[in-house]
Design a protein around this motif. Structure first.
Motif, PDB file in Angstrom:
ATOM      1  N   UNK A 476       0.994  -1.319   0.105  1.00 31.58           N
ATOM      2  CA  UNK A 476      -0.089   0.137  -0.074  1.00 31.58           C
ATOM      3  C   UNK A 476       0.767   1.022   0.027  1.00 31.58           C
ATOM      4  N   UNK A 477       2.193   1.166  -0.427  1.00 32.09           N
ATOM      5  CA  UNK A 477       3.046   2.275  -0.755  1.00 32.09           C
ATOM      6  C   UNK A 477       3.564   2.908   0.528  1.00 32.09           C
ATOM      7  N   UNK A 478       3.900   2.210   1.449  1.00 33.04           N
ATOM      8  CA  UNK A 478       4.191   2.589   2.694  1.00 33.04           C
ATOM      9  C   UNK A 478       5.452   1.873   2.984  1.00 33.04           C
ATOM     10  N   UNK A 479       6.593   2.686   3.385  1.00 35.46           N
ATOM     11  CA  UNK A 479       7.846   2.171   4.058  1.00 35.46           C
ATOM     12  C   UNK A 479       8.349   3.299   4.549  1.00 35.46           C
ATOM     13  N   UNK A 480       8.376   3.331   6.008  1.00 34.46           N
ATOM     14  CA  UNK A 480       8.935   4.549   6.535  1.00 34.46           C
ATOM     15  C   UNK A 480      10.395   4.831   6.240  1.00 34.46           C
ATOM     16  N   UNK A 481      11.101   3.664   6.202  1.00 31.54           N
ATOM     17  CA  UNK A 481      12.660   3.775   5.968  1.00 31.54           C
ATOM     18  C   UNK A 481      13.077   4.059   4.324  1.00 31.54           C
ATOM     19  N   UNK A 482      12.396   3.811   3.395  1.00 28.88           N
ATOM     20  CA  UNK A 482      12.557   4.055   1.962  1.00 28.88           C
ATOM     21  C   UNK A 482      12.034   5.338   1.736  1.00 28.88           C
ATOM     22  N   UNK A 483      11.082   5.917   2.576  1.00 25.99           N
ATOM     23  CA  UNK A 483      10.672   7.387   2.425  1.00 25.99           C
ATOM     24  C   UNK A 483      11.546   8.471   3.310  1.00 25.99           C
ATOM     25  N   UNK A 484      12.709   8.049   3.552  1.00 28.25           N
ATOM     26  CA  UNK A 484      13.585   8.996   4.047  1.00 28.25           C
ATOM     27  C   UNK A 484      14.548   9.429   2.854  1.00 28.25           C
ATOM     28  N   UNK A 485      15.473  10.409   3.065  1.00 27.71           N
ATOM     29  CA  UNK A 485      16.428  10.853   2.416  1.00 27.71           C
ATOM     30  C   UNK A 485      17.507   9.959   1.871  1.00 27.71           C
ATOM     31  N   UNK A 486      17.588   9.349   3.056  1.00 29.31           N
ATOM     32  CA  UNK A 486      19.004   8.248   2.782  1.00 29.31           C
ATOM     33  C   UNK A 486      18.547   6.963   3.402  1.00 29.31           C
ATOM     34  N   UNK A 487      18.904   5.815   2.592  1.00 25.36           N
ATOM     35  CA  UNK A 487      18.588   4.779   3.427  1.00 25.36           C
ATOM     36  C   UNK A 487      19.232   3.425   2.706  1.00 25.36           C
ATOM     37  N   UNK A 488      19.337   2.482   3.442  1.00 22.21           N
ATOM     38  CA  UNK A 488      20.221   1.155   2.818  1.00 22.21           C
ATOM     39  C   UNK A 488      19.262  -0.093   2.400  1.00 22.21           C
ATOM     40  N   UNK A 489      19.407  -0.719   1.444  1.00 24.23           N
ATOM     41  CA  UNK A 489      18.666  -1.609   0.901  1.00 24.23           C
ATOM     42  C   UNK A 489      19.489  -2.978   1.066  1.00 24.23           C
ATOM     43  N   UNK A 490      19.057  -3.938   1.654  1.00 25.78           N
ATOM     44  CA  UNK A 490      19.803  -5.304   1.961  1.00 25.78           C
ATOM     45  C   UNK A 490      18.854  -6.317   1.064  1.00 25.78           C
ATOM     46  N   UNK A 491      19.334  -7.011   0.168  1.00 26.61           N
ATOM     47  CA  UNK A 491      18.839  -7.845  -0.620  1.00 26.61           C
ATOM     48  C   UNK A 491      19.305  -9.404  -0.484  1.00 26.61           C
ATOM     49  N   UNK A 492      18.761 -10.266   0.241  1.00 29.30           N
ATOM     50  CA  UNK A 492      19.080 -11.680   0.552  1.00 29.30           C
ATOM     51  C   UNK A 492      18.452 -12.505  -0.353  1.00 29.30           C
ATOM     52  N   UNK A 493      19.253 -13.320  -1.299  1.00 30.90           N
ATOM     53  CA  UNK A 493      18.964 -14.228  -2.143  1.00 30.90           C
ATOM     54  C   UNK A 493      18.551 -15.764  -1.537  1.00 30.90           C
ATOM     55  N   UNK A 494      17.505 -16.394  -1.170  1.00 31.57           N
ATOM     56  CA  UNK A 494      17.369 -17.655  -0.735  1.00 31.57           C
ATOM     57  C   UNK A 494      17.472 -18.900  -1.816  1.00 31.57           C
ATOM     58  N   UNK A 495      17.659 -18.620  -3.026  1.00 29.98           N
ATOM     59  CA  UNK A 495      17.784 -19.401  -3.988  1.00 29.98           C
ATOM     60  C   UNK A 495      19.385 -19.938  -4.092  1.00 29.98           C
ATOM     61  N   UNK A 496      19.457 -20.909  -4.812  1.00 33.70           N
ATOM     62  CA  UNK A 496      20.897 -21.709  -4.841  1.00 33.70           C
ATOM     63  C   UNK A 496      21.425 -21.122  -6.414  1.00 33.70           C
ATOM     64  N   UNK A 497      20.879 -20.274  -6.846  1.00 33.21           N
ATOM     65  CA  UNK A 497      21.502 -19.693  -8.290  1.00 33.21           C
ATOM     66  C   UNK A 497      21.573 -18.304  -8.056  1.00 33.21           C
ATOM     67  N   UNK A 498      22.254 -17.920  -9.156  1.00 38.36           N
ATOM     68  CA  UNK A 498      22.313 -16.579  -9.104  1.00 38.36           C
ATOM     69  C   UNK A 498      21.002 -15.959  -9.973  1.00 38.36           C
ATOM     70  N   UNK A 499      20.596 -14.821  -9.295  1.00 40.20           N
ATOM     71  CA  UNK A 499      19.002 -14.217  -9.540  1.00 40.20           C
ATOM     72  C   UNK A 499      19.271 -12.764  -9.641  1.00 40.20           C
ATOM     73  N   UNK A 500      18.631 -12.178 -10.696  1.00 44.60           N
ATOM     74  CA  UNK A 500      18.431 -10.849 -10.583  1.00 44.60           C
ATOM     75  C   UNK A 500      16.945 -10.409 -10.316  1.00 44.60           C
ATOM     76  N   UNK A 501      16.824  -9.569  -9.270  1.00 45.28           N
ATOM     77  CA  UNK A 501      15.490  -9.363  -8.646  1.00 45.28           C
ATOM     78  C   UNK A 501      15.252  -7.861  -8.937  1.00 45.28           C
ATOM     79  N   UNK A 502      13.995  -7.476  -9.384  1.00 46.50           N
ATOM     80  CA  UNK A 502      13.599  -6.116  -9.337  1.00 46.50           C
ATOM     81  C   UNK A 502      12.990  -5.802  -7.986  1.00 46.50           C
ATOM     82  N   UNK A 503      13.729  -4.601  -7.196  1.00 45.45           N
ATOM     83  CA  UNK A 503      13.348  -4.285  -6.129  1.00 45.45           C
ATOM     84  C   UNK A 503      12.389  -3.062  -6.103  1.00 45.45           C
ATOM     85  N   UNK A 504      11.309  -2.934  -5.511  1.00 52.54           N
ATOM     86  CA  UNK A 504      10.085  -1.969  -5.883  1.00 52.54           C
ATOM     87  C   UNK A 504       9.908  -1.478  -4.217  1.00 52.54           C
TER      88      UNK A 504
END
Length: 1006
Positions: A476-504
């Motif tokens: 519903x387009x709410x994420x307090x952390x990503x609505x800040x001026x600076x933020x970190x994004x960590x992406x963890x891949x649970x699959x056993x092969x290389x994956x490209x994922x689109x972060x939204x």
């Protein structure tokens, strides 16, 4: 150390229970009363069916609190305690315990004396642990991953509390609303000897009664050996016979065996019971009858039940026809097997499943395939987070930091959600709210330790704790952390092969700089799908959405991104704009779609350069209003789907509003039907993104003539002939062929309910094939839904339901969810792809193999965690780069495209569970469907496997022990030993199609 010594040491570590009780003399585990030749043997099975939430919450059921007088007078803590007490001084009595969630809650509050009593009762066979999972899971909406996990967690608790005799050997699925083949396959892989099912179509049940086939042999897999499992069912439902319900919540007359009393009725009761057995005697394949004595939350005062059953059994002593005695499912199966072999008889066999379930001619229980779609999605998200968190905790444990205990709450919460009145959406609203509370609490409690774990895995010189959070309201387009001026994004891949994922992520700006391990990243910013102005949260919804590609995520690994909002007039914002008449194609030359610029509707898609004329639209059925009464008046409700028309109605007859936005990474078209429905059709521009995504938002449904509204999306392919045949997955695993208006085991009049009777559960994928064109079309979903192919070339999936009446199956509440003061909005995605049914040499993999890969990427998507970077330690890119690596690699190499690590998690003491799965079927790909050998040597980047033993699927029995156990033989089929480790090559693991292998390992840090 040789492998034999290794196995002995690990088996002690794995199977030794850690309870403060004495084992005593050698346990018998199973103690059965004798059957009698020449008589009908009546196996009475005392049991209590204890829903882990339904009309009351989990805690209300356990403690006996809540609105007892108007809902259910139930207290599970009293049931277990009372049953134990009633068994102690009566060695002939038997009782079964099923739901480990309730048992564990009770066990933790008992003293050592009571615990010893329970262990003794289990060891002598009086108290039999059946099923053993955390809950009695649903079999339509549950995903196999969650099912395996909740059995594994239940088994661990039982092993650590009660020991070897508590290892379940029999499935007890007496209340789920239909039964899946994959569930039976899982139970066979768990090492179970048999299964009791409950609800099957009433016509199927009647035919089996007539033919004496309530016992059967179920071939539960088209791919795996040893998948046969003995399956049986009761003559009717799982409750005590009418007239013989002696529980305190029943009103039947007690048995009086004092012949001097004017109330004496034992002889009458015996004759009455014998007459009922006379009806059932021909239902089964042998002289053994399985009779339940219990029901929902029975045995709160167990002595009342047992005392009456004692008298009933006494009354049948020396009876000419019937031998009546206390029994358990294990005793029943042994008696049946013995008699079949003695008489050289075989069981009827079954190869498909028991869907859909109908309890009468207008009551098809196919509505619950979709009911409460937000709950179904939330469970799927929680399971994905759980898999990632278990991997991270395992890597942390290797490094000397033990966070095992922080996984417990989420393990239990996801286990509870598998219950057949949880993920099904068939509970009361207050209970659904409580399930959401349990999941949210468990997810939030996990965030702080995960922040520590990730900080440590990425640290350069000293530990860093990251204040990471999962954006649970991003839909519903709410994420307090990503609505800040600076933020970190960590992406963890649970699959056993290389994956490209689109972060939204929701953002408030229009221009950003994103720095990842490879430097600056390309991104797009689009309008959100909706303003979400109705949402009432402390943080307001954003109007924009940031999209970037987390490219080449390492298997079981992490990538870190630093995101900063820019104060510049230059913008990457792509607003939705009017579609020009000469610009109707979106995507790349390889993958894309075309819309009709007059209507805004989809007219074709292009996948791998091949074009297919295809339309997609929304429709709805109005649900039958009905009233309380028989089948003719049955309403559409939480369980039942009963539309009033055979042809779905267009969602709107008014023109839709449509606009488009084109970006560097993705093109998309937004379709606004009305305030109830909005959809974005999008295509990503990566070379591997050979699918079209449909992102829909449906809600605040308005009843039509007070009949409710049940919304579907329908895809229709031009000139496509599938002749009424389509395929649905079984709990996310093997595909099962469906044929319109047809059942394999019985005849039925499809005209009674031509739509509902052709709906099946779709957990991950539905497929249609045109053999003449060598073409198949697949739609994948992000949660369980009901679906069908009601005409050639069509696929429909139900996305939302709002009913106007209760269907009179116990909930006594209309399914009409509300949130933020409106009818609840549901957001979800479908993923459509197509291709040849033949092996595609040019692209290297078959269409089914691509679908399997896509399903894995969507169903076990990378975990996105976000942290506010305004903290002084993290407020500049340079500071972050000085503190943290931007990448962590879990594996040194990716696994082949047909295999993945299904489970990697910390287990008992210094051990870990490692599960490997081959996720293709035999006939899905010319190359990838072949057996494959995985070398575990050097596979993990931070450690080596030092010790390894193989277990059955539930990680509660060594595979060698299972292979050496004597197996019951059915229909002359001798079970072959399961594949086991090669003592000369312990780390070389061979996997055949659909095979899962489970190991307990120890590791040594590199």
């Amino acid at each position: 150390m040789d492998h034999r010594t290794l196995i002995i040491l690990l088996s002690l570590n794995l199977l030794t229970a850690s309870v403060p009780v004495k084992r005593g003399a050698k346990a018998t585990c199973n103690s059965c009363h004798a059957t009698e030749d020449g008589k009908i043997n009546i196996h009475l099975v005392p049991h209590s069916h204890d829903d882990v939430g339904w009309l009351k919450t989990v805690d209300q059921y356990y403690y006996g609190s809540g609105v007892a007088n108007t809902q259910q007078d139930a207290g599970v803590q009293y049931i277990i305690a009372s049953a134990v007490e009633a068994l102690k001084s009566h060695p002939e009595r038997r009782f079964i315990q099923v739901e480990t969630a309730f048992f564990w809650k009770w066990w933790q509050n008992q003293n050592d004396r009571v615990k010893q009593d329970v262990v003794d009762l289990v060891n002598n066979g009086q108290l039999e642990i059946i099923n053993g999972a955390w809950s009695m899971n649903d079999e339509a909406a549950s995903h196999y991953h969650s099912t395996i996990d909740q059995y594994t967690w239940g088994f661990r608790i039982l092993n650590e509390t009660l020991g070897e005799c508590a290892r379940p050997k029999f499935g007890w699925q007496i209340d789920p609303f239909g039964h899946s083949r994959e569930q039976a396959s899982i139970l066979a892989q768990l090492g179970f000897q048999g299964l009791v099912v409950g609800r099957i179509d009433y016509r199927d049940k009647e035919k089996r009664r007539e033919n004496g086939n309530l016992d059967l042999l179920w071939h539960a897999s088209a791919n795996l050996e040893n998948s046969e499992i003995f399956t049986t069912m009761f003559p009717d439902l799982y409750v005590s016979e009418s007239g013989f319900c002696f529980d305190i919540i029943c009103s039947d007359r007690s048995i009086i065996d004092d012949e001097e009393s004017p109330e004496y009725n034992l002889k009458e009761k015996v004759e009455q019971f014998a007459q009922k057995m006379d009806t059932y005697v021909n239902y089964y394949s042998t002289s053994n009858l399985l009779i339940p004595m219990g029901g929902d939350f029975h045995y709160q005062a167990a002595e009342i039940n047992f005392s009456n059953l004692d008298k009933l059994i006494k009354g049948f002593k020396n009876h000419k026809k019937y031998n009546v005695f206390y029994s358990t499912p294990s005793c029943y199966i042994e008696a049946v097997n013995k008699e079949l072999i003695k008489n050289s008889k075989e069981l009827i066999e079954k190869t498909d499943d028991f869907f859909p379930y109908a309890s009468d001619n207008h009551s098809f229980w196919t509505g619950y395939f979709t009911s409460r779609p937000t709950s179904k999605r939330y469970e799927r998200q929680a399971n994905n987070v759980l898999q990632s968190a278990k991997q991270l905790a395992a890597f942390s444990k290797v490094n000397g930091q033990n966070f095992d205990q922080h996984l417990v709450a989420l393990r239990a919460a996801v286990g509870v959600m598998q219950h057949h009145d949880a993920i099904t959406g068939t509970e009361k609203q207050a209970v659904a709210n409580d399930y959401a509370r349990i999941l949210t609490k468990a997810l939030r409690e996990l965030e702080a330790p995960v922040g520590i774990i990730i900080g440590n895995l990425l640290q350069k010189n000293s530990p860093v704790s990251l204040n990471l959070t999962t954006c649970l309201l991003a839909n519903v387009s709410i994420c307090q952390e990503s609505q800040q001026d600076k933020f970190l994004v960590v992406v963890q891949n649970p699959l056993s092969r290389i994956v490209t994922h689109y972060v939204r992520l929701p953002v408030d700006g229009k221009s950003y700089k994103i720095i990842g391990p490879e430097g600056e990243e390309t991104y797009d910013i689009f309008d959100t799908i909706h303003s979400f102005d109705y949402v009432e949260e402390d943080t307001k919804p954003s109007s924009n959405e940031l999209v970037f590609a987390a490219k080449n995520l390492p298997p079981l690994g992490l990538k870190l991104y630093y995101v900063q909002k820019l104060n510049t007039t230059t913008t990457s914002y792509k607003p939705f704009k009017e579609v020009k008449s000469d610009d109707a194609y979106f995507g790349t030359e390889t993958n894309g779609f075309t819309i009709d610029t007059e209507t805004g509707k989809l007219v074709s898609i292009t996948i791998r350069g091949n074009n297919l004329e295809l339309t997609q639209n929304f429709f709805y059925y109005t649900g039958f209003k009905g009233s309380n009464g028989g089948s003719e008046n049955r309403a559409s409700g939480a369980y039942i789907f009963r539309p009033t028309q055979t042809e779905a109605l267009p969602f709107t007859t008014q023109p839709i509003t449509f606009k488009s936005a084109r970006g560097s990474l993705v093109d998309q078209v937004i379709q606004i039907y009305n305030y109830e429905l909005t959809q974005i059709i999008r295509v990503y521009k990566g070379a591997e993104d050979a699918y079209v995504e449909f992102d829909w938002l449906v809600g605040h449904l308005q009843n039509v003539e007070q009949k409710g509204k049940e919304v579907i999306t329908r895809f229709t392919v031009d000139n496509f002939t599938n002749s009424g045949v389509f395929y649905t997955d079984s709990n996310g695993r093997e595909q099962i062929k469906r044929e319109l208006n047809t059942r394999n085991d019985y005849e039925y009049d499809f005209m009674e309910e031509p739509v509902a009777s052709n709906y099946y559960p779709v957990t991950s994928k539905i497929v249609i094939k045109d053999e003449n064109r060598s073409l198949e079309v697949a739609v994948l979903n992000d949660r369980a839904q009901g679906g069908s192919s009601l005409s050639d070339g069509s696929i429909e999936l139900m996305v939302h339901r709002s009913c106007s009446r209760d269907d009179s199956f116990g909930v006594e509440e209309v399914l009409n969810e509300r949130q933020y003061g409106l009818g609840i909005y549901v957001r979800g995605q479908h993923f459509l792809t197509f291709g040849t049914t033949e092996f595609d040499v040019e692209n290297g993999t078959s269409t089914p193999a691509f679908e399997r890969d896509l399903a894995q990427k969507k169903l076990l998507a990378p975990w996105i965690l976000v942290a506010d970077a305004s903290d002084e330690k993290l407020d500049t890119l340079e500071k972050v780069q000085n503190l943290l690596h931007f990448q962590f690699e879990g594996l040194t190499r990716q696994l082949p495209n047909n295999v993945h690590i299904l489970t990697f998690e910390p287990w008992r003491d210094d051990t870990y569970i490692l599960r490997l799965e081959h996720f293709l079927e035999k006939d899905e790909d010319a190359k990838l469907s072949q057996a494959v050998t995985i070398d575990l040597e050097g596979l993990f980047a931070s450690f080596n496997i030092s010790d390894i033993v193989e277990t059955t699927l539930g990680a509660n029995q060594l595979l060698d022990d299972y292979n050496n156990e004597e197996k019951l033989i059915w229909n002359g089929i001798v079970r072959t030993p399961l594949a086991k480790l090669d003592p000369d090559n312990l780390l070389q693991i061979e996997l055949g199609p659909m095979q899962i292998r489970t190991f307990i390992v120890k590791v040594a840090k590199k």
